[in-house]
Structures are given as C-alpha cells and as structure tokens.
Scaffold this motif. Structure first.
Motif, PDB file in Angstrom:
ATOM      1  N   GLY A  34       0.802  -1.222   0.000  1.00 31.34           N
ATOM      2  CA  GLY A  34       0.000   0.000   0.000  1.00 31.34           C
ATOM      3  C   GLY A  34       0.833   1.269   0.000  1.00 31.34           C
ATOM      4  O   GLY A  34       0.310   2.354  -0.257  1.00 31.34           O
ATOM      5  N   THR A  35       2.140   1.157   0.268  1.00 29.45           N
ATOM      6  CA  THR A  35       3.014   2.335   0.243  1.00 29.45           C
ATOM      7  C   THR A  35       3.616   2.593  -1.128  1.00 29.45           C
ATOM      8  O   THR A  35       4.195   3.651  -1.345  1.00 29.45           O
ATOM      9  N   PHE A  36       3.503   1.646  -2.038  1.00 33.78           N
ATOM     10  CA  PHE A  36       4.120   1.807  -3.354  1.00 33.78           C
ATOM     11  C   PHE A  36       3.344   2.850  -4.157  1.00 33.78           C
ATOM     12  O   PHE A  36       2.110   2.800  -4.223  1.00 33.78           O
ATOM     13  N   PRO A  37       4.043   3.801  -4.781  1.00 27.85           N
ATOM     14  CA  PRO A  37       3.363   4.889  -5.491  1.00 27.85           C
ATOM     15  C   PRO A  37       2.366   4.413  -6.542  1.00 27.85           C
ATOM     16  O   PRO A  37       1.264   4.965  -6.657  1.00 27.85           O
ATOM     17  N   ASN A  38       2.721   3.396  -7.318  1.00 28.83           N
ATOM     18  CA  ASN A  38       1.797   2.949  -8.362  1.00 28.83           C
ATOM     19  C   ASN A  38       0.536   2.311  -7.786  1.00 28.83           C
ATOM     20  O   ASN A  38      -0.516   2.320  -8.425  1.00 28.83           O
ATOM     21  N   VAL A  39       0.616   1.782  -6.581  1.00 29.88           N
ATOM     22  CA  VAL A  39      -0.571   1.237  -5.917  1.00 29.88           C
ATOM     23  C   VAL A  39      -1.370   2.374  -5.284  1.00 29.88           C
ATOM     24  O   VAL A  39      -2.600   2.417  -5.401  1.00 29.88           O
ATOM     25  N   ARG A  40      -0.691   3.308  -4.664  1.00 32.27           N
ATOM     26  CA  ARG A  40      -1.373   4.452  -4.030  1.00 32.27           C
ATOM     27  C   ARG A  40      -2.148   5.287  -5.047  1.00 32.27           C
ATOM     28  O   ARG A  40      -3.139   5.917  -4.696  1.00 32.27           O
ATOM     29  N   GLU A  41      -1.688   5.297  -6.299  1.00 31.62           N
ATOM     30  CA  GLU A  41      -2.339   6.102  -7.334  1.00 31.62           C
ATOM     31  C   GLU A  41      -3.600   5.457  -7.902  1.00 31.62           C
ATOM     32  O   GLU A  41      -4.346   6.113  -8.626  1.00 31.62           O
ATOM     33  N   LEU A  42      -3.830   4.196  -7.581  1.00 35.28           N
ATOM     34  CA  LEU A  42      -5.044   3.538  -8.054  1.00 35.28           C
ATOM     35  C   LEU A  42      -6.264   4.183  -7.410  1.00 35.28           C
ATOM     36  O   LEU A  42      -6.186   4.681  -6.276  1.00 35.28           O
ATOM     37  N   GLU A  48      -8.113  -1.213  -3.235  1.00 36.31           N
ATOM     38  CA  GLU A  48      -8.590  -2.177  -2.238  1.00 36.31           C
ATOM     39  C   GLU A  48      -8.633  -3.584  -2.811  1.00 36.31           C
ATOM     40  O   GLU A  48      -8.222  -4.545  -2.147  1.00 36.31           O
ATOM     41  N   ALA A  49      -9.096  -3.723  -4.043  1.00 33.28           N
ATOM     42  CA  ALA A  49      -9.145  -5.043  -4.678  1.00 33.28           C
ATOM     43  C   ALA A  49      -7.732  -5.613  -4.842  1.00 33.28           C
ATOM     44  O   ALA A  49      -7.492  -6.803  -4.589  1.00 33.28           O
ATOM     45  N   PHE A  50      -6.810  -4.775  -5.266  1.00 32.07           N
ATOM     46  CA  PHE A  50      -5.426  -5.225  -5.433  1.00 32.07           C
ATOM     47  C   PHE A  50      -4.832  -5.665  -4.100  1.00 32.07           C
ATOM     48  O   PHE A  50      -4.242  -6.743  -3.998  1.00 32.07           O
ATOM     49  N   LEU A  51      -4.959  -4.824  -3.076  1.00 34.42           N
ATOM     50  CA  LEU A  51      -4.394  -5.157  -1.772  1.00 34.42           C
ATOM     51  C   LEU A  51      -5.050  -6.384  -1.159  1.00 34.42           C
ATOM     52  O   LEU A  51      -4.387  -7.191  -0.490  1.00 34.42           O
ATOM     53  N   HIS A  52      -6.335  -6.561  -1.398  1.00 33.50           N
ATOM     54  CA  HIS A  52      -7.020  -7.771  -0.948  1.00 33.50           C
ATOM     55  C   HIS A  52      -6.402  -8.992  -1.630  1.00 33.50           C
ATOM     56  O   HIS A  52      -6.160 -10.023  -0.976  1.00 33.50           O
ATOM     57  N   GLY A  53      -6.124  -8.868  -2.931  1.00 33.80           N
ATOM     58  CA  GLY A  53      -5.496  -9.967  -3.664  1.00 33.80           C
ATOM     59  C   GLY A  53      -4.108 -10.283  -3.144  1.00 33.80           C
ATOM     60  O   GLY A  53      -3.733 -11.462  -3.027  1.00 33.80           O
ATOM     61  N   VAL A  54      -3.333  -9.264  -2.830  1.00 31.84           N
ATOM     62  CA  VAL A  54      -1.999  -9.472  -2.263  1.00 31.84           C
ATOM     63  C   VAL A  54      -2.120 -10.246  -0.950  1.00 31.84           C
ATOM     64  O   VAL A  54      -1.398 -11.223  -0.711  1.00 31.84           O
TER      65      VAL A  54
END
Length: 85
Positions: A34-42, A48-54
């Motif tokens: 969740g700290t990665f810039p490309n994830v934060r920009e979503l 949330e869907a991405f982080l749930h998948g992780v």
C-alpha cells in the motif's frame, strides 16, 4: 566502487552484500504494498481489490507468511589522509 576510488578522496574502498529476509503476513504485505506509489495512485476500489489480492496470495502460502528477500549493498571507504590527493 570504481566511482568512489576515481575521485582520489578514499583509500580501501570495500563493498559487502547483505542478504536478508522479511517475513510478511497478509496484513503486513497489504501495508507494504500500500506504500508503493503505483498502488497508491489507483482509485480506491481498484487499490482495495489489489491489496485484498496481495493479502490472499500471502495467506495461501505455507504458514500464511511470505518471504520477501532483499540484498543491501554496504559501501565503506576510508578517507585518504594524503594532503596532495
């Protein structure tokens, strides 16, 4: 190392490669990713869907943890004492 040595400011330049592992739980993996810039920009829903998948991927690993491997380069150098350097 060559760049440190080329200026003539240092003697005895060395490098050590330190290998280490960080164990990630589903929650800590979410926090890290969740700290990665490309994830934060979503947008919030996609993030949330991405982080749930992780978190699900990590939870599915043996023991519910994932190993995150790192290599840290540690450069050391002794300042040259030669006044003409």
């Amino acid at each position: 190392m060559a760049e440190l040595e080329s200026g003539g400011w240092f003697d005895l330049v060395g490098v050590e490669m330190i290998r280490w592992t960080h164990l990630l739980t589903p929650q800590s993996a979410r926090g890290l990713w969740g700290t990665f810039p490309n994830v934060r920009e979503l947008d919030p829903d996609r993030r949330e869907a991405f982080l749930h998948g992780v978190a699900e991927v990590v939870a599915g690993q043996p023991g519910g943890v994932a190993e995150d491997h790192y290599v840290t380069a540690l450069y050391t150098a002794r300042r040259r004492t030669d006044p003409e350097a």
